[in-house]
Design a protein around this motif. Structure first.
Motif, PDB file in Angstrom:
ATOM      1  N   ARG A 205      27.422   0.139 -11.076  1.00  0.00           N
ATOM      2  CA  ARG A 205      26.500   1.293 -11.285  1.00  0.00           C
ATOM      3  C   ARG A 205      24.944   0.708 -11.108  1.00  0.00           C
ATOM      4  O   ARG A 205      24.168   1.365 -10.385  1.00  0.00           O
ATOM      5  CB  ARG A 205      26.923   1.981 -12.381  1.00  0.00           C
ATOM      6  N   PHE A 206      24.979  -0.119 -11.920  1.00  0.00           N
ATOM      7  CA  PHE A 206      23.436  -0.419 -12.069  1.00  0.00           C
ATOM      8  C   PHE A 206      23.034  -1.749 -11.516  1.00  0.00           C
ATOM      9  O   PHE A 206      21.640  -2.228 -11.479  1.00  0.00           O
ATOM     10  CB  PHE A 206      23.135  -0.456 -13.681  1.00  0.00           C
ATOM     11  N   GLY A 207      24.065  -2.500 -11.130  1.00  0.00           N
ATOM     12  CA  GLY A 207      23.583  -4.068 -10.937  1.00  0.00           C
ATOM     13  C   GLY A 207      23.323  -4.373  -9.634  1.00  0.00           C
ATOM     14  O   GLY A 207      23.226  -5.695  -8.859  1.00  0.00           O
ATOM     15  N   ARG A 208      23.295  -3.353  -8.582  1.00  0.00           N
ATOM     16  CA  ARG A 208      23.220  -3.511  -7.241  1.00  0.00           C
ATOM     17  C   ARG A 208      24.127  -4.422  -6.459  1.00  0.00           C
ATOM     18  O   ARG A 208      23.952  -5.286  -5.666  1.00  0.00           O
ATOM     19  CB  ARG A 208      21.731  -4.157  -7.021  1.00  0.00           C
ATOM     20  N   VAL A 209      25.507  -4.478  -7.014  1.00  0.00           N
ATOM     21  CA  VAL A 209      26.234  -5.201  -6.255  1.00  0.00           C
ATOM     22  C   VAL A 209      26.826  -4.688  -5.188  1.00  0.00           C
ATOM     23  O   VAL A 209      26.949  -3.433  -4.721  1.00  0.00           O
ATOM     24  CB  VAL A 209      27.730  -5.309  -7.338  1.00  0.00           C
ATOM     25  N   PRO A 210      26.706  -5.775  -3.885  1.00  0.00           N
ATOM     26  CA  PRO A 210      27.149  -5.276  -2.742  1.00  0.00           C
ATOM     27  C   PRO A 210      28.532  -4.796  -2.701  1.00  0.00           C
ATOM     28  O   PRO A 210      29.555  -5.365  -2.942  1.00  0.00           O
ATOM     29  CB  PRO A 210      26.839  -6.592  -1.806  1.00  0.00           C
ATOM     30  N   LYS A 211      28.638  -3.683  -1.825  1.00  0.00           N
ATOM     31  CA  LYS A 211      30.084  -2.870  -1.664  1.00  0.00           C
ATOM     32  C   LYS A 211      31.094  -4.151  -1.169  1.00  0.00           C
ATOM     33  O   LYS A 211      32.393  -4.035  -1.774  1.00  0.00           O
ATOM     34  CB  LYS A 211      30.066  -1.916  -0.856  1.00  0.00           C
ATOM     35  N   GLU A 212      30.750  -4.855  -0.481  1.00  0.00           N
ATOM     36  CA  GLU A 212      31.641  -5.769   0.222  1.00  0.00           C
ATOM     37  C   GLU A 212      32.177  -6.961  -0.701  1.00  0.00           C
ATOM     38  O   GLU A 212      33.135  -7.641  -0.599  1.00  0.00           O
ATOM     39  CB  GLU A 212      31.098  -6.708   1.466  1.00  0.00           C
ATOM     40  N   VAL A 215      35.606  -5.729  -4.405  1.00  0.00           N
ATOM     41  CA  VAL A 215      36.924  -6.180  -4.734  1.00  0.00           C
ATOM     42  C   VAL A 215      37.157  -7.674  -5.217  1.00  0.00           C
ATOM     43  O   VAL A 215      37.843  -7.597  -6.384  1.00  0.00           O
ATOM     44  CB  VAL A 215      37.673  -5.956  -3.260  1.00  0.00           C
ATOM     45  N   VAL A 216      36.385  -8.559  -4.673  1.00  0.00           N
ATOM     46  CA  VAL A 216      36.482  -9.747  -5.302  1.00  0.00           C
ATOM     47  C   VAL A 216      36.168 -10.102  -6.550  1.00  0.00           C
ATOM     48  O   VAL A 216      36.408 -10.931  -7.466  1.00  0.00           O
ATOM     49  CB  VAL A 216      35.860 -10.895  -4.394  1.00  0.00           C
ATOM     50  N   LEU A 217      34.990  -9.202  -6.795  1.00  0.00           N
ATOM     51  CA  LEU A 217      34.463  -9.009  -8.321  1.00  0.00           C
ATOM     52  C   LEU A 217      35.413  -8.563  -9.083  1.00  0.00           C
ATOM     53  O   LEU A 217      35.751  -8.993 -10.515  1.00  0.00           O
ATOM     54  CB  LEU A 217      33.143  -8.295  -8.201  1.00  0.00           C
ATOM     55  N   PHE A 221      37.426 -10.447 -12.493  1.00  0.00           N
ATOM     56  CA  PHE A 221      37.155  -9.650 -13.780  1.00  0.00           C
ATOM     57  C   PHE A 221      38.489  -9.601 -14.234  1.00  0.00           C
ATOM     58  O   PHE A 221      38.731  -9.892 -15.613  1.00  0.00           O
ATOM     59  CB  PHE A 221      36.465  -8.373 -13.640  1.00  0.00           C
ATOM     60  N   ALA A 222      39.394  -9.339 -13.460  1.00  0.00           N
ATOM     61  CA  ALA A 222      40.711  -9.195 -13.985  1.00  0.00           C
ATOM     62  C   ALA A 222      41.490 -10.589 -14.398  1.00  0.00           C
ATOM     63  O   ALA A 222      41.915 -10.548 -15.534  1.00  0.00           O
ATOM     64  CB  ALA A 222      41.726  -8.768 -12.863  1.00  0.00           C
ATOM     65  N   LEU A 223      41.130 -11.624 -13.603  1.00  0.00           N
ATOM     66  CA  LEU A 223      41.624 -12.863 -14.126  1.00  0.00           C
ATOM     67  C   LEU A 223      40.649 -13.522 -15.200  1.00  0.00           C
ATOM     68  O   LEU A 223      41.438 -13.867 -16.193  1.00  0.00           O
ATOM     69  CB  LEU A 223      41.205 -13.847 -12.929  1.00  0.00           C
ATOM     70  N   GLY A 224      39.398 -13.107 -15.329  1.00  0.00           N
ATOM     71  CA  GLY A 224      38.866 -13.360 -16.584  1.00  0.00           C
ATOM     72  C   GLY A 224      39.340 -12.731 -17.687  1.00  0.00           C
ATOM     73  O   GLY A 224      39.773 -13.240 -19.186  1.00  0.00           O
ATOM     74  N   ALA A 225      39.641 -11.475 -17.524  1.00  0.00           N
ATOM     75  CA  ALA A 225      40.033 -10.522 -18.930  1.00  0.00           C
ATOM     76  C   ALA A 225      41.460 -11.172 -19.300  1.00  0.00           C
ATOM     77  O   ALA A 225      41.642 -11.261 -20.438  1.00  0.00           O
ATOM     78  CB  ALA A 225      40.171  -9.336 -18.344  1.00  0.00           C
ATOM     79  N   TYR A 226      42.311 -11.465 -18.191  1.00  0.00           N
ATOM     80  CA  TYR A 226      43.598 -12.022 -18.522  1.00  0.00           C
ATOM     81  C   TYR A 226      43.403 -13.427 -19.434  1.00  0.00           C
ATOM     82  O   TYR A 226      44.162 -13.545 -20.371  1.00  0.00           O
ATOM     83  CB  TYR A 226      44.405 -12.212 -17.355  1.00  0.00           C
ATOM     84  N   ALA A 227      42.792 -14.206 -18.801  1.00  0.00           N
ATOM     85  CA  ALA A 227      42.615 -15.600 -19.417  1.00  0.00           C
ATOM     86  C   ALA A 227      41.974 -15.486 -20.682  1.00  0.00           C
ATOM     87  O   ALA A 227      42.384 -16.276 -21.587  1.00  0.00           O
ATOM     88  CB  ALA A 227      41.691 -16.603 -18.615  1.00  0.00           C
ATOM     89  N   LEU A 228      40.792 -14.640 -20.859  1.00  0.00           N
ATOM     90  CA  LEU A 228      40.378 -14.459 -22.323  1.00  0.00           C
ATOM     91  C   LEU A 228      41.357 -13.995 -23.337  1.00  0.00           C
ATOM     92  O   LEU A 228      41.398 -14.353 -24.425  1.00  0.00           O
ATOM     93  CB  LEU A 228      39.022 -13.704 -22.194  1.00  0.00           C
ATOM     94  N   ALA A 229      42.161 -13.028 -23.008  1.00  0.00           N
ATOM     95  CA  ALA A 229      43.068 -12.148 -23.730  1.00  0.00           C
ATOM     96  C   ALA A 229      43.954 -13.348 -24.065  1.00  0.00           C
ATOM     97  O   ALA A 229      44.469 -13.363 -25.436  1.00  0.00           O
ATOM     98  CB  ALA A 229      43.682 -10.976 -23.190  1.00  0.00           C
ATOM     99  N   GLU A 230      44.708 -14.229 -23.349  1.00  0.00           N
ATOM    100  CA  GLU A 230      45.734 -15.091 -23.423  1.00  0.00           C
ATOM    101  C   GLU A 230      45.073 -16.350 -24.327  1.00  0.00           C
ATOM    102  O   GLU A 230      45.784 -16.609 -25.258  1.00  0.00           O
ATOM    103  CB  GLU A 230      46.286 -15.772 -22.184  1.00  0.00           C
ATOM    104  N   GLY A 231      43.841 -16.509 -24.254  1.00  0.00           N
ATOM    105  CA  GLY A 231      43.220 -17.567 -25.077  1.00  0.00           C
ATOM    106  C   GLY A 231      42.901 -17.085 -26.499  1.00  0.00           C
ATOM    107  O   GLY A 231      43.044 -17.821 -27.406  1.00  0.00           O
ATOM    108  N   LEU A 232      42.660 -15.948 -26.765  1.00  0.00           N
ATOM    109  CA  LEU A 232      42.569 -15.495 -28.040  1.00  0.00           C
ATOM    110  C   LEU A 232      43.961 -15.140 -28.674  1.00  0.00           C
ATOM    111  O   LEU A 232      43.967 -14.967 -29.941  1.00  0.00           O
ATOM    112  CB  LEU A 232      41.740 -14.098 -28.239  1.00  0.00           C
TER     113      LEU A 232
END
Length: 406
Positions: A205-212, A215-217, A221-232
């Protein structure tokens, strides 16, 4: 990276993609072709041995793939899409229906399999799920009238993350017998998933992330959330990815339409690869050993439990009796049931408490329900008079495609 590993990964991707392309061309549930191809390259021809190929990395890789798949499924949990006559039946099916299905399937598993009540509950929880990857293609062939079509499509979308989360909770309790551990697991996972969703929304919304790159972002985020949750906290990753997808689906701060490409591309790749890997691990002898109890379980699920669930879940709605009967004759299981069963089987093995019935029984249910509903769905719709004469355009989840040009 060894040549065997490179070739094995290439084989998995090629077979997984080819199976889904062929299934769409033939207008059959992709799960049937993927299961057949996985069995062919795995135990039949011996070309693929996932355990030898990935070794100790197999469990975390499969678990992570399931987490990403649940993220993709949860992106569809937009409650605003539930409108009109479909809302109350769907809510009934994913609440009362899920509870009755889980309890009933648990009792059936305990009756026909030599397992404890705890392990029967794991099977029962996994069998709560349905899945758009198998329901969508079936609806495209059967073409039931509205609102039956939307009820069945939305149930498939909503029930997968719900069933997988319940199954994760039950398996956690059975393995550890520590409800506090379950609360910690779910709490950490949900917290991390929500925080990740908020950060991603703010970036878009505010970070001017290019639309293209959205999806990869989101994938990162999904991979990062999974890894962080598993690590904790062990086993919190599935909660995190499910929460991440659900929050993104229901927020209205940032436009997230491009994220649905995740399901079209990355999700398709994940489904194909995951199902080929999992079906290649099936022990054909175990499949045959548990064939009779699996057939009995499917018979009860199809002929008794699902019709009861349909009646209880649609009480007080405006659905006609024929609509309710059609809903009572459509409850196939899909990739999430198969993948969660495989993940939990590995988890039980890792804990030194093997669960030999889990994978062959669940895969048997997936295969048999796809066959039963695939061959009987259209004749049943005609018999009940609920088949639509109009050839509506449907998306991959079996939902009507809106005409934006009119």
């Amino acid at each position: 990276m060894s040549p065997d590993l490179v070739g094995g990964i290439a084989l998995i991707v090629i077979v997984g993609v080819a199976g889904q392309v062929a299934a769409r061309a033939l207008r059959v549930p992709s799960i049937l072709l993927l299961l057949a191809l996985g069995l062919l390259v795995g135990p039949i021809l011996g070309w693929l041995d996932p355990d030898a190929l990935f070794g100790d990395a197999l469990f975390p890789l499969v678990s992570m793939a399931v987490g990403l798949l649940l993220f993709e499924e949860s992106l569809k949990l937009d409650f605003a899409r539930l409108r009109g006559g479909a809302r109350r039946p769907v809510l009934g099916l994913v609440t009362t229906g899920a509870l009755v299905t889980g309890l009933g399937a648990t009792a059936v598993a305990y009756l026909f399999l030599d397992v404890t009540w705890g392990r029967a509950a794991v099977i029962g929880a996994i069998l709560i799920v349905s899945g758009p990857t198998v329901v969508g293609p079936l609806l495209a062939i059967i073409r039931p009238r509205q609102p039956v079509e939307s009820v069945l499509a939305f149930e498939g979308i909503f029930i997968d993350p719900i069933g997988a989360t319940v199954a994760l909770a039950v398996a956690n309790v059975v393995l550890h017998a520590e409800p506090v551990s379950l609360l910690e697991t779910g709490g950490w996972g949900l917290l991390i998933g929500v925080v990740a969703a908020v950060l991603l929304v703010l970036l878009i919304r505010f970070g001017r992330v290019p639309k293209e790159t959205e999806v990869v972002l989101a994938f990162a985020f999904a991979l990062g959330a999974y890894a962080l949750a598993e690590g904790l906290h062990d086993e919190a990753g599935l909660f995190a990815t499910t929460a991440l997808g659900a929050v993104l689906a229901n927020q209205r701060v940032a436009r997230t339409e491009p994220l649905h490409e995740f399901g079209t591309h990355i999700g398709m790749l994940l489904i194909g690869a995951l199902f080929v890997v999992l079906s290649a691990r099936i022990d054909l002898d175990a499949l045959a050993r548990y064939a009779l109890p699996t057939i009995l379980i499917v018979a009860v699920l199809v002929l008794v439990l699902r019709p009861v669930v349909a009646v209880l879940s649609t009480l007080g709605t405006d659905l006609r009796w024929s609509d309710r009967a059609m809903i009572g004759w459509m409850a196939p299981r899909g990739i999430v049931a198969a993948s969660t069963a495989s993940v939990f089987s590995l988890r039980f093995d890792d804990a030194g408490e093997p669960f030999p019935q889990l994978v062959p029984v669940i895969f048997g249910v997936v295969l048999l329900t796809a066959i039963v509903y695939g061959f009987s769905g259209t004749p049943m719709a005609k018999l009940l008079g609920v088949r639509s004469d109009d050839r509506e355009r449907l998306d991959d989840d079996g939902l009507p495609v809106l005409d934006r040009t009119s």
